[in-house]
Design an enzyme around this catalytic site. Structure first.
Site, short mmCIF file in Angstrom:
data_model
loop_
_atom_site.label_atom_id
_atom_site.label_comp_id
_atom_site.label_asym_id
_atom_site.label_seq_id
_atom_site.Cartn_x
_atom_site.Cartn_y
_atom_site.Cartn_z
CB ALA A 30 -0.93 -0.02 1.21
CB THR A 34 0.51 6.63 0.68
OG1 THR A 34 1.90 6.55 0.32
CG2 THR A 34 0.13 5.47 1.59
NE ARG A 42 -0.79 -4.37 9.13
CZ ARG A 42 -1.37 -4.75 7.98
NH1 ARG A 42 -1.08 -4.13 6.84
NH2 ARG A 42 -2.24 -5.75 7.92
CG ASP A 110 -4.26 0.47 -5.63
OD1 ASP A 110 -3.54 0.97 -4.75
OD2 ASP A 110 -3.78 -0.14 -6.62
CG HIS A 127 -3.91 -9.42 -0.35
ND1 HIS A 127 -3.14 -8.60 0.43
CD2 HIS A 127 -3.48 -10.69 -0.09
CE1 HIS A 127 -2.29 -9.34 1.14
NE2 HIS A 127 -2.47 -10.60 0.83
CB CYS A 135 -21.60 -14.95 -6.48
SG CYS A 135 -22.56 -16.13 -5.52
CB CYS A 138 -22.36 -19.31 -8.53
SG CYS A 138 -22.72 -17.59 -8.90
CB SER A 201 4.15 -3.08 7.14
OG SER A 201 3.01 -3.91 6.89
N1 APR Z 1 7.05 6.11 0.89
C1 APR Z 1 7.63 5.10 1.56
N2 APR Z 1 6.95 4.24 2.37
C2 APR Z 1 5.62 4.47 2.51
C3 APR Z 1 4.95 5.51 1.86
C4 APR Z 1 5.73 6.36 1.01
N3 APR Z 1 5.18 7.36 0.34
N4 APR Z 1 3.63 5.46 2.22
C5 APR Z 1 3.51 4.41 3.08
N5 APR Z 1 4.69 3.82 3.24
C6 APR Z 1 4.99 2.61 4.02
C7 APR Z 1 4.42 2.58 5.42
O1 APR Z 1 5.33 3.15 6.32
C8 APR Z 1 4.26 1.08 5.66
O2 APR Z 1 5.44 0.53 6.20
O3 APR Z 1 4.36 1.55 3.34
C9 APR Z 1 4.06 0.50 4.27
C10 APR Z 1 2.63 0.06 4.04
O4 APR Z 1 2.37 -1.00 4.92
P1 APR Z 1 0.86 -1.47 5.19
O5 APR Z 1 0.01 -0.26 5.45
O6 APR Z 1 0.93 -2.54 6.23
O7 APR Z 1 0.41 -2.07 3.79
P2 APR Z 1 0.73 -3.51 3.21
O8 APR Z 1 2.06 -3.99 3.66
O9 APR Z 1 0.49 -3.42 1.75
O10 APR Z 1 -0.41 -4.40 3.89
C11 APR Z 1 -0.49 -5.75 3.50
O11 APR Z 1 -2.45 -6.02 4.85
O12 APR Z 1 -4.46 -5.13 5.57
C12 APR Z 1 -3.89 -6.07 4.73
O13 APR Z 1 -4.77 -6.92 2.73
C13 APR Z 1 -4.22 -5.76 3.29
O14 APR Z 1 -2.81 -5.95 1.34
C14 APR Z 1 -2.87 -5.46 2.67
C15 APR Z 1 -1.91 -6.21 3.57
#
Ligand code: APR
Length: 257
Positions: A30, A34, A42, A110, A127, A135, A138, A201
C-alpha cells in the site's frame, strides 16, 4: 544489510542492481499508492484505522456485518475516487515494459498498476481487486455500478441470483488466498535474481513469505520502504525513504542496460 537513507544514493544503488540483474520481481504494498491519495493500512494516520476491514468469517456469518462491510467499502471508494497512478506505479510499468522486471506481485487491490499501463497478465494480485465484486457461492462477477444503487436503496447486502452472498473481489482476513495467484507468485519469486519489496510493512502472511522464498533461493532482496520492516535484517539492501522520490527516475529509459 546496507541501509541507505539518502534519496540520490538510493536511486544510484537501485539503478546499479537493476542494471546487473537478469530478472527482477517487484512485490508491492500500500505504500506505493499513498501518494495517489489511497490510504495504507498501518501508518498511524491511515483511514483504515477508522474503518477497519471486516474479517471474512464475520462477513459470511452475519448479514449486518456484510452490510457494514459494503458501507465501509463505498466510504473508501468515495475517498479514493479519481485516484491516478503515482511515480512508483509508472516507474514499475516502465521497468516491466523494458523486461527488467518480469512480474509485479501486488498486495494492493486498487488497480493502480494496471492504470499505469503495466500488462495485466504480468500483474499477480495476491489480495484480489476492489474494482468489482463476485458471488461467494457461484463465483459470478458483479459490477459495482450495479451493486451500489441496489445496496443504497435497500441497505441490504447484495445477493447473487443463485442466492449466494456477493462480496468485493478482495481477499479479507480469514478468506482463503487465490491459489493460482499464489502459485504464480511463488514461481516468479523462485525464478528471479532480484526481489524488490516496495511499500509493504511485510507483516501479512502468506504474502510476506515471498521475499524470504526469493532470498533463500539466492535472489538479492532489496526493500524500499519509509519505515523499518521485520525483514530488513535479512535484506541485502534497504532503501529507506519516500517511494515516489526513489523510483521517480525509473519512469524513463534505463541507460546502458
Ligand atoms: N514512501 C515510503 N513508504 C511508505 C509511503 C511512502 N510514500 N507510504 C507508506 N509507506 C509505508 C508505510 O510506512 C508502511 O510501512 O508503506 C508500508 C505500508 O504498509 P501497510 O500499510 O501494512 O500495507 P501492506 O504492507 O500493503 O499491507 C499488507 O495487509 O491489511 C492487509 O490486505 C491488506 O494488502 C494489505 C496487507
Amino acid at each position: 544489510m546496507i541501509l541507505i537513507e539518502e534519496v540520490k544514493r538510493a536511486q544510484q544503488e537501485l539503478r546499479k542492481v537493476l542494471g546487473v540483474c537478469d530478472m527482477a520481481v517487484a512485490f508491492t504494498g500500500a505504500g506505493l499508492s499513498t501518494e495517489c491519495g489511497i490510504p495504507d493500512f498501518r501508518s498511524m494516520d491511515s483511514a483504515w484505522r477508522r474503518h477497519p476491514p471486516i474479517p471474512f468469517k464475520e462477513f459470511v456469518a452475519d448479514s449486518e456485518a456484510r452490510a457494514l462491510a459494503w458501507r465501509r467499502k463505498f466510504v473508501m471508494d468515495d475517498l479514493t475516487a479519481g485516484a491516478q497512478p503515482g511515480r512508483g506505479h509508472r516507474a514499475l510499468a516502465h521497468l516491466l515494459e523494458q523486461g527488467i522486471i518480469g512480474a509485479i506481485v501486488t498486495q494492493n487491490i486498487d488497480g493502480m498498476h494496471q492504470a499505469a499501463g503495466a500488462q495485466d497478465e504480468r500483474i499477480i494480485e495476491l489480495h484480489g481487486n476492489g474494482g468489482y465484486a463476485s458471488c461467494l457461492s457461484c463465483g459470478a462477477r458483479h459490477e459495482l455500478h450495479e451493486v451500489r444503487p441496489r445496496f443504497e436503496a435497500s441497505g441490504l447486502a447484495p445477493e447473487c441470483g443463485c442466492g449466494g452472498a456477493v462480496k468485493s473481489a478482495t481477499i479479507s482476513f480469514g478468506q482463503s488466498m487465490p491459489q493460482e495467484a499464489l502459485r504464480r507468485a511463488r514461481k516468479v519469486s523462485l525464478d528471479c535474481d532480484l526481489f524488490l519489496a516496495i511499500g509493504s510493512s511485510l507483516v501479512v502472511y502468506p504474502a510476506a513469505t515471498l521475499p524470504v522464498l526469493a532470498k533463500e533461493n539466492g535472489a538479492a532482496l532489496v526493500i524500499v520502504n519509509g519505515e523499518p520492516t521485520p525483514l530488513d535484517a535479512s535484506a541485502d539492501m534497504v532503501l529507506r525513504g519516500d517511494i515516489g522520490a526513489i523510483l521517480e527516475p525509473f519512469e524513463g529509459a534505463l541507460k546502458n542496460k
